[in-house]
Structure formats: C-alpha cells, structure tokens
Design a protein around this motif. Structure first.
Motif, PDB file in Angstrom:
ATOM      1  N   ARG A 118       5.132  -2.425   1.216  1.00  0.00           N
ATOM      2  CA  ARG A 118       5.357  -1.540   0.898  1.00  0.00           C
ATOM      3  C   ARG A 118       4.323  -0.985  -0.443  1.00  0.00           C
ATOM      4  O   ARG A 118       4.862   0.219  -0.790  1.00  0.00           O
ATOM      5  CB  ARG A 118       6.786  -1.166  -0.439  1.00  0.00           C
ATOM      6  N   HIS A 119       3.652  -0.938  -0.457  1.00  0.00           N
ATOM      7  CA  HIS A 119       2.831  -0.478  -1.466  1.00  0.00           C
ATOM      8  C   HIS A 119       2.165   0.898  -0.924  1.00  0.00           C
ATOM      9  O   HIS A 119       2.010   1.985  -1.403  1.00  0.00           O
ATOM     10  CB  HIS A 119       1.192  -0.870  -1.811  1.00  0.00           C
ATOM     11  N   ALA A 120       1.463   0.728   0.284  1.00  0.00           N
ATOM     12  CA  ALA A 120       1.082   2.095   0.852  1.00  0.00           C
ATOM     13  C   ALA A 120       2.475   3.240   0.550  1.00  0.00           C
ATOM     14  O   ALA A 120       2.136   4.950   0.433  1.00  0.00           O
ATOM     15  CB  ALA A 120       0.820   1.873   2.032  1.00  0.00           C
ATOM     16  N   THR A 121       3.765   2.815   1.226  1.00  0.00           N
ATOM     17  CA  THR A 121       4.998   3.677   1.321  1.00  0.00           C
ATOM     18  C   THR A 121       5.510   4.221  -0.430  1.00  0.00           C
ATOM     19  O   THR A 121       5.623   5.483  -0.183  1.00  0.00           O
ATOM     20  CB  THR A 121       5.799   3.408   1.877  1.00  0.00           C
ATOM     21  N   ILE A 122       5.465   3.057  -1.444  1.00  0.00           N
ATOM     22  CA  ILE A 122       5.623   3.880  -2.609  1.00  0.00           C
ATOM     23  C   ILE A 122       4.702   4.812  -3.730  1.00  0.00           C
ATOM     24  O   ILE A 122       4.944   5.856  -4.302  1.00  0.00           O
ATOM     25  CB  ILE A 122       6.021   2.024  -3.408  1.00  0.00           C
ATOM     26  N   PHE A 123       3.473   4.255  -3.490  1.00  0.00           N
ATOM     27  CA  PHE A 123       2.714   5.085  -3.801  1.00  0.00           C
ATOM     28  C   PHE A 123       2.088   6.338  -2.763  1.00  0.00           C
ATOM     29  O   PHE A 123       0.790   6.303  -2.409  1.00  0.00           O
ATOM     30  CB  PHE A 123       1.495   4.143  -4.474  1.00  0.00           C
ATOM     31  N   LEU A 162     -12.350   5.160  -1.848  1.00  0.00           N
ATOM     32  CA  LEU A 162     -12.219   5.056  -3.267  1.00  0.00           C
ATOM     33  C   LEU A 162     -11.108   5.689  -3.409  1.00  0.00           C
ATOM     34  O   LEU A 162     -10.435   5.462  -4.490  1.00  0.00           O
ATOM     35  CB  LEU A 162     -13.571   4.379  -3.961  1.00  0.00           C
ATOM     36  N   HIS A 163     -10.610   6.182  -2.373  1.00  0.00           N
ATOM     37  CA  HIS A 163      -9.545   7.257  -2.693  1.00  0.00           C
ATOM     38  C   HIS A 163      -8.688   6.554  -2.486  1.00  0.00           C
ATOM     39  O   HIS A 163      -7.826   7.117  -1.419  1.00  0.00           O
ATOM     40  CB  HIS A 163      -9.679   8.272  -1.445  1.00  0.00           C
ATOM     41  N   ILE A 164      -8.140   4.964  -3.404  1.00  0.00           N
ATOM     42  CA  ILE A 164      -6.997   4.449  -3.088  1.00  0.00           C
ATOM     43  C   ILE A 164      -6.000   5.342  -4.532  1.00  0.00           C
ATOM     44  O   ILE A 164      -6.711   4.782  -5.362  1.00  0.00           O
ATOM     45  CB  ILE A 164      -6.904   3.660  -2.247  1.00  0.00           C
ATOM     46  N   PRO A 165      -5.222   4.498  -4.572  1.00  0.00           N
ATOM     47  CA  PRO A 165      -3.871   4.769  -5.598  1.00  0.00           C
ATOM     48  C   PRO A 165      -5.045   4.362  -6.763  1.00  0.00           C
ATOM     49  O   PRO A 165      -4.635   4.326  -8.348  1.00  0.00           O
ATOM     50  CB  PRO A 165      -2.311   4.033  -5.593  1.00  0.00           C
ATOM     51  N   TYR A 193       1.411  -4.176  -9.894  1.00  0.00           N
ATOM     52  CA  TYR A 193       2.415  -4.720  -9.605  1.00  0.00           C
ATOM     53  C   TYR A 193       3.038  -4.470  -8.475  1.00  0.00           C
ATOM     54  O   TYR A 193       3.443  -5.277  -8.161  1.00  0.00           O
ATOM     55  CB  TYR A 193       3.584  -4.381 -10.774  1.00  0.00           C
ATOM     56  N   VAL A 194       2.792  -3.556  -7.802  1.00  0.00           N
ATOM     57  CA  VAL A 194       3.774  -2.996  -6.285  1.00  0.00           C
ATOM     58  C   VAL A 194       2.399  -3.485  -5.118  1.00  0.00           C
ATOM     59  O   VAL A 194       2.682  -3.905  -4.268  1.00  0.00           O
ATOM     60  CB  VAL A 194       3.542  -1.918  -6.185  1.00  0.00           C
ATOM     61  N   ALA A 195       1.335  -3.389  -5.786  1.00  0.00           N
ATOM     62  CA  ALA A 195       0.312  -4.264  -4.802  1.00  0.00           C
ATOM     63  C   ALA A 195       0.137  -5.190  -4.387  1.00  0.00           C
ATOM     64  O   ALA A 195       0.332  -6.561  -4.230  1.00  0.00           O
ATOM     65  CB  ALA A 195      -1.143  -3.393  -5.227  1.00  0.00           C
ATOM     66  N   ILE A 196       0.473  -6.589  -5.813  1.00  0.00           N
ATOM     67  CA  ILE A 196       0.934  -8.025  -6.574  1.00  0.00           C
ATOM     68  C   ILE A 196       1.494  -8.529  -5.958  1.00  0.00           C
ATOM     69  O   ILE A 196       2.345  -9.619  -4.442  1.00  0.00           O
ATOM     70  CB  ILE A 196       0.180  -7.930  -6.905  1.00  0.00           C
ATOM     71  N   CYS A 197       3.112  -7.312  -5.990  1.00  0.00           N
ATOM     72  CA  CYS A 197       4.255  -8.258  -6.048  1.00  0.00           C
ATOM     73  C   CYS A 197       5.091  -7.378  -4.534  1.00  0.00           C
ATOM     74  O   CYS A 197       5.963  -8.240  -4.148  1.00  0.00           O
ATOM     75  CB  CYS A 197       4.779  -7.897  -7.675  1.00  0.00           C
ATOM     76  N   ASN A 198       4.349  -6.386  -4.415  1.00  0.00           N
ATOM     77  CA  ASN A 198       5.631  -6.096  -2.843  1.00  0.00           C
ATOM     78  C   ASN A 198       4.259  -5.390  -2.476  1.00  0.00           C
ATOM     79  O   ASN A 198       4.191  -3.700  -1.934  1.00  0.00           O
ATOM     80  CB  ASN A 198       6.487  -5.420  -3.179  1.00  0.00           C
TER      81      ASN A 198
END
Length: 315
Positions: free
Chosen positions: A133-138, A57-60, A125-130
């Motif tokens: 790139r989620h791991a890179t952005i967050f 669970l150590h995710i954004p 928003y990033v997890a579903i729409c993009n």
C-alpha cells in the motif's frame, strides 16, 4: 530608548556577545564553524542536485531527503553569517526586529526539520510494514499536503512566542544577549517584566513539536524492528534494516542534541555559560553538517550518484 526603574523600554538595538567567557578565542572557534557551514552547504546542495537530476530518485524517501537538505541549508544560512560576523569582525549589534526575525526563522526551520524526520519515519514504516500500500498511501497529493502541513504547523506553533516577546515584554534589564544568535530563552531572560507566560509558551512549543514527533518516530521504528525481525530470510532482514540505518542515525543525532541542549539551557544552572552556548551552537550546526555525510555513506543510490559525478570530473 527610555529608562524605567533602571530598565530599558523597548530597545531598538541589541548586542550579541558571542560565546561568553571565550571572547578571546572566538576567532579560532569560528574556523571550524565556517568549515562545517561550507561542507553543509556543499553536501546538502549536492543532494538536492542529485535528487532533482536523477528521475529514479523521485520517490517519497528521496523527496523527503531533498526537503531535509533544503531546510538544513536555510537553517544554517540564517545563523552562520551573523555568528561569524560576531566572531571575526565584532559585528555584535542587531536590531530588535531583526533579532526576532532570526529567532522565528531558527524555530521555524527546526520545527520543519523535526516534521520532515517524522515524515521519513512514517514513509519507512509503511514501506516495510505495509509495502503493497506504500505507493497508494504516499501519493503525490499526500506528499504535497504533508510538506505544507509540516511548515504550517511549524509557523502556527512558533509564531506566538515571537508575538509575546514583541507585545508582552516592554522593559529589559539589559540589551546585551549572552549568546551567539537570537535564542528565545536568552532574550526572554533579559526582560524586566513577568516572563512566566513566555516560558510556559516556550516549553509548550518544544514538547508539542519535539515531544510529539519523537513519540511517533519511536513508535514507527519499534514497529519496523518487529516486522524486520519477523522476516524469514536473513538477507531480507538485512536489506530492510539497511534502508533505515541512515534515518536512525540522523534521527538520533538531531533529537539527542536537541534535548541535551534544551535541558542544560533551562535546568543546568551549575554548568558554565560557555558550555550552554557551545551546545546550542553545535545543536544547530552539526545536523546540517552530518546529514549529507550520513546519507552519502549509508544510502547506496546517493553514494552511486556522487561517485558518478566525481568520475565524470576526473575523466
């Protein structure tokens, strides 16, 4: 304290009434408030323990949830003990500086919670729409900067209101606050000085934080819904939508209560004062009470960990 034209100059002690008009039943009102406080403490503490102990669970998404739980605990704790002291033990007096401190902490944690809800909406928003790139952005660095930025924004925007009261308002018609905690407008209304600057500052802070956040949160979920409904498979649509249900529930109950309390307190002059106070109290008490319940029911990973803890205790 010195009197000036019938007013009190720089009072050192203030008196909190509690809930005006309901003083005779405040001791009973304190019981459900206390129950909500205990459940909020237990529920949010459990979420913190689960997220800290479970490495998956150590995710954004869950780090933001842990930040929300910690903020809820802090918000409730700076309000309820004093409120219950008023209801049950008639401990109505509070020093002027302590009142300002409570006011600042309440606004600070409210603004922080709003910022965390914005961060959670952007994460979904990033997890579903993009998703690629989620791991890179967050990244971990962004998470740290976002957390510090949310708290810094809250402090910068809320602290001037406290300074204005401390150094701009010198004379007060009364030292009795018709409220159960130190609320900004409730204290400003006691002043015999010109309070237009204080009112404008309060409105600016409310709309700069809540208004800004709600616009971007709404925009994020509109884009999420558009993306979800464009997915070809029904199972994929349901899975994507289910990841947002808990966030939407928390988002709606926080902002609906916030704006309803805000507008009735300022523009609902025909509404009885005890309704204003009860709405203000519930606005601060209900979200910390409901948030762990909503996430416990709607989030599969949290629910599984809670059931695992319960099964260990019963075995």
């Amino acid at each position: 304290m010195l009197a000036f034209n019938g007013s009190v100059f720089m009072p050192s002690v203030l008196t909190l009434v509690g809930i005006p008009g309901l003083e005779s039943v405040q001791c009973w009102i304190g019981i459900p408030f206390c129950v909500m406080y205990i459940i909020a403490l237990m529920g949010n503490s459990l979420i913190l323990v689960i997220i800290k102990s479970e490495k998956s669970l150590h995710i954004p998404m869950y780090i933001f949830l842990a930040m929300l739980a910690a903020t809820d605990i802090a918000l409730n704790t700076c309000i309820l003990p004093k409120m219950l002291g008023i209801f049950w033990s008639h401990l109505t007096q509070i020093s002027f500086d302590a009142c300002l401190l409570q006011m600042e902490l309440i606004h600070l944690f409210q603004a922080t919670e709003s910022g965390i809800l914005l961060a959670m909406a952007l994460d979904r928003y990033v997890a579903i729409c993009n998703p690629l790139r989620h791991a890179t952005i967050f990244s971990q660095q962004l998470m740290t900067h976002f957390g510090l930025g949310v708290m810094l924004r809250a402090f910068i925007l809320t602290f001037p209101s406290i300074l204005l009261i401390k150094f701009h308002l010198k004379h007060y018609w009364t030292t009795v606050i018709s409220h159960s905690y130190c609320e900004h407008m409730a204290l400003v209304k006691l002043a015999a000085d010109d309070v237009r600057t204080n009112k404008i500052c309060g409105l600016f802070v409310a709309f700069a934080i809540l208004g800004f956040d709600i616009i971007f949160i709404t925009f994020s979920y509109v884009q999420i819904f558009i993306t979800v409904f464009q997915l070809p498979q029904k199972e994929a649509r349901l899975k994507a939508f289910n990841t947002c249900i808990a966030h939407i529930c928390v988002f709606l109950q926080f902002y609906l209560l916030a704006f309803f309390s805000f507008f009735t307190h300022r523009f609902g002059s025909h509404i009885p004062s005890y309704v204003h106070i009860l709405l203000s109290d519930l606005y601060l008490l209900v979200p910390p009470f409901l948030n762990p319940i909503v996430y416990g029911v709607k989030t599969k990973q949290i629910r599984e960990q809670v059931l695992k803890i319960l099964s260990k205790k019963t075995s």
